[in-house]
Scaffold this motif. Structure first.
Motif, PDB file in Angstrom:
ATOM      1  N   THR A  18      41.477  43.997  36.192  1.00 10.61           N
ATOM      2  CA  THR A  18      40.034  44.086  36.719  1.00 10.61           C
ATOM      3  C   THR A  18      40.084  45.185  37.759  1.00 10.61           C
ATOM      4  O   THR A  18      41.088  44.993  38.724  1.00 10.61           O
ATOM      5  CB  THR A  18      39.548  42.528  37.306  1.00 10.61           C
ATOM      6  OG1 THR A  18      39.772  41.486  36.175  1.00 10.61           O
ATOM      7  CG2 THR A  18      38.410  42.372  37.586  1.00 10.61           C
ATOM      8  N   ARG A  19      39.007  45.691  37.992  1.00  8.11           N
ATOM      9  CA  ARG A  19      39.019  46.852  39.074  1.00  8.11           C
ATOM     10  C   ARG A  19      38.461  46.096  40.427  1.00  8.11           C
ATOM     11  O   ARG A  19      38.127  44.909  40.327  1.00  8.11           O
ATOM     12  CB  ARG A  19      37.986  47.811  38.670  1.00  8.11           C
ATOM     13  CG  ARG A  19      36.308  47.140  38.903  1.00  8.11           C
ATOM     14  CD  ARG A  19      35.259  48.204  38.860  1.00  8.11           C
ATOM     15  NE  ARG A  19      34.225  47.588  38.907  1.00  8.11           N
ATOM     16  CZ  ARG A  19      33.498  47.311  39.924  1.00  8.11           C
ATOM     17  NH1 ARG A  19      34.049  47.245  41.084  1.00  8.11           N
ATOM     18  NH2 ARG A  19      32.086  46.673  39.823  1.00  8.11           N
ATOM     19  N   ALA A  20      38.882  46.726  41.386  1.00  8.27           N
ATOM     20  CA  ALA A  20      38.431  46.251  42.839  1.00  8.27           C
ATOM     21  C   ALA A  20      37.213  45.985  42.893  1.00  8.27           C
ATOM     22  O   ALA A  20      36.243  46.734  42.534  1.00  8.27           O
ATOM     23  CB  ALA A  20      38.913  47.083  43.857  1.00  8.27           C
ATOM     24  N   GLY A  21      36.646  44.864  43.251  1.00  3.46           N
ATOM     25  CA  GLY A  21      35.225  44.410  43.293  1.00  3.46           C
ATOM     26  C   GLY A  21      34.544  43.924  41.954  1.00  3.46           C
ATOM     27  O   GLY A  21      33.609  43.200  41.925  1.00  3.46           O
ATOM     28  N   GLY A  22      35.568  43.631  41.012  1.00  4.33           N
ATOM     29  CA  GLY A  22      35.176  43.267  39.692  1.00  4.33           C
ATOM     30  C   GLY A  22      35.387  41.668  39.841  1.00  4.33           C
ATOM     31  O   GLY A  22      36.233  41.075  40.692  1.00  4.33           O
ATOM     32  N   VAL A  37      36.402  37.215  43.100  1.00  4.52           N
ATOM     33  CA  VAL A  37      36.287  38.712  43.046  1.00  4.52           C
ATOM     34  C   VAL A  37      37.870  39.429  43.342  1.00  4.52           C
ATOM     35  O   VAL A  37      38.262  38.973  44.356  1.00  4.52           O
ATOM     36  CB  VAL A  37      35.330  39.149  44.015  1.00  4.52           C
ATOM     37  CG1 VAL A  37      35.230  40.760  44.399  1.00  4.52           C
ATOM     38  CG2 VAL A  37      33.762  38.553  43.824  1.00  4.52           C
ATOM     39  N   ARG A  38      38.139  40.398  42.629  1.00 10.02           N
ATOM     40  CA  ARG A  38      39.356  41.073  43.123  1.00 10.02           C
ATOM     41  C   ARG A  38      39.071  41.972  44.222  1.00 10.02           C
ATOM     42  O   ARG A  38      38.256  42.779  44.012  1.00 10.02           O
ATOM     43  CB  ARG A  38      39.894  42.000  41.673  1.00 10.02           C
ATOM     44  CG  ARG A  38      41.005  42.658  42.365  1.00 10.02           C
ATOM     45  CD  ARG A  38      41.878  43.576  41.072  1.00 10.02           C
ATOM     46  NE  ARG A  38      42.916  44.272  41.797  1.00 10.02           N
ATOM     47  CZ  ARG A  38      43.834  44.858  41.026  1.00 10.02           C
ATOM     48  NH1 ARG A  38      43.615  44.894  39.587  1.00 10.02           N
ATOM     49  NH2 ARG A  38      44.806  45.628  41.495  1.00 10.02           N
ATOM     50  N   PRO A  39      39.868  41.643  45.380  1.00  5.59           N
ATOM     51  CA  PRO A  39      39.585  42.523  46.872  1.00  5.59           C
ATOM     52  C   PRO A  39      39.924  44.170  46.460  1.00  5.59           C
ATOM     53  O   PRO A  39      40.729  44.235  45.489  1.00  5.59           O
ATOM     54  CB  PRO A  39      40.373  41.874  47.762  1.00  5.59           C
ATOM     55  CG  PRO A  39      41.223  40.975  46.850  1.00  5.59           C
ATOM     56  CD  PRO A  39      40.877  40.686  45.554  1.00  5.59           C
TER      57      PRO A  39
END
Length: 273
Positions: free
Chosen positions: A146-150, A271-273
């Motif tokens: 998962t991307r940052a913010g995803g 959310v992934r930081p």
């Protein structure tokens, strides 16, 4: 008392099953997708995942692909949905029903996904972790891709929330332990999802319990296998000594209009930081 954990749950062995048994499982998944109560669960998961046009999403443990197909509409235009499942048979069915260039399917292992870091804008896994011996490793892998913010959205059952009315208490207790809880790696998975996301380093973690209730055994069978008469007796899901007493009690309660079965499915996201 130590609970004996099965090496592999039934959903980890689909490809080893004969085709008629596979067809029964895939039919059950599609009936579940159409069930009004499961649609409430998936609506909660959709809100938690918050898909947007143009995003690339992953449905990990996609089964026959009904959710991935629904998500394709949410990411249009310009988006893409990838469905991954450990079962090659399920992926074959999903691929045959895709009907949308925005959806692709692949066989994959949740503990070792074949994607680069930060590939997806959002990731979901529904009723997968309860079947895993190493669920936190699975969560870590979902976070990795998962991307940052995803967003990462997890959906799972709390089988220890399973309750009923109208059935004999002693029989219910024996059935819960002998058939349901004993066959899950992680019977309380639903209630642990929030904690697992927090420990995985996600932020803005939210969770929502979605209670499901049934007064008809046929309706209950879409979610609770104990009420599914299509599971063959010889499959051994219901202990042999309980088979006749169980179905007799279910029929009595249903005929009297007294049956109630309740179970809670949890939705959690972060959310992934």
């Amino acid at each position: 008392m130590t609970r004996e954990v099965p090496e592999r749950t039934p959903f980890a062995t689909i490809d080893d099953m004969p085709p008629p048994m596979q067809a029964m499982i895939f039919d059950a998944l599609e009936r579940m997708a159409a069930d009004p109560q499961m649609r409430r669960v998936r609506a909660a998961a959709q809100r938690a995942l918050d898909p947007r046009p143009g995003q690339r999403l992953l449905d990990a443990g996609c089964g026959v692909g009904e959710v991935a197909r629904d998500l394709a509409a949410a990411v249009a235009p310009g988006g893409q949905v990838v469905g991954v499942d450990a079962s090659a048979a399920a992926i074959a069915v999903a691929t045959g029903r895709a009907g949308d260039a925005r959806v692709t399917y692949a066989v994959g292992d949740l503990l070792s996904l074949d994607f680069e870091d930060q590939t997806f804008d959002g990731v979901r896994a529904e009723r997968v972790l309860q079947h895993m011996g190493e669920p936190d490793a699975g969560v870590a892998e979902l976070v990795r891709v998962t991307r940052a913010g995803g967003r990462v959205c997890l959906v799972d059952t709390d089988w220890l929330s399973l309750a009923s009315d109208g059935l004999p208490d002693d029989l219910v207790s024996r059935m819960w332990q002998g058939a349901m809880v004993a066959r899950q790696h992680q019977p309380t998975m639903g209630r642990t999802l929030r904690r697992r996301l927090v420990r995985a380093g996600l932020v803005d973690v939210v969770c929502e319990p979605v209670p499901l209730w049934f007064t008809d055994p046929d309706d209950a069978s879409t979610v609770i296998p104990l009420f599914n008469r299509s599971i063959p007796r010889e499959a051994g899901f219901i202990p042999e000594e309980l088979w006749d007493p169980w179905w007799a009690a279910v029929d009595r309660a249903a005929d009297a209009g007294e049956l109630l079965a309740v179970v809670t499915i949890w939705v959690a996201a972060g959310v992934r930081p």
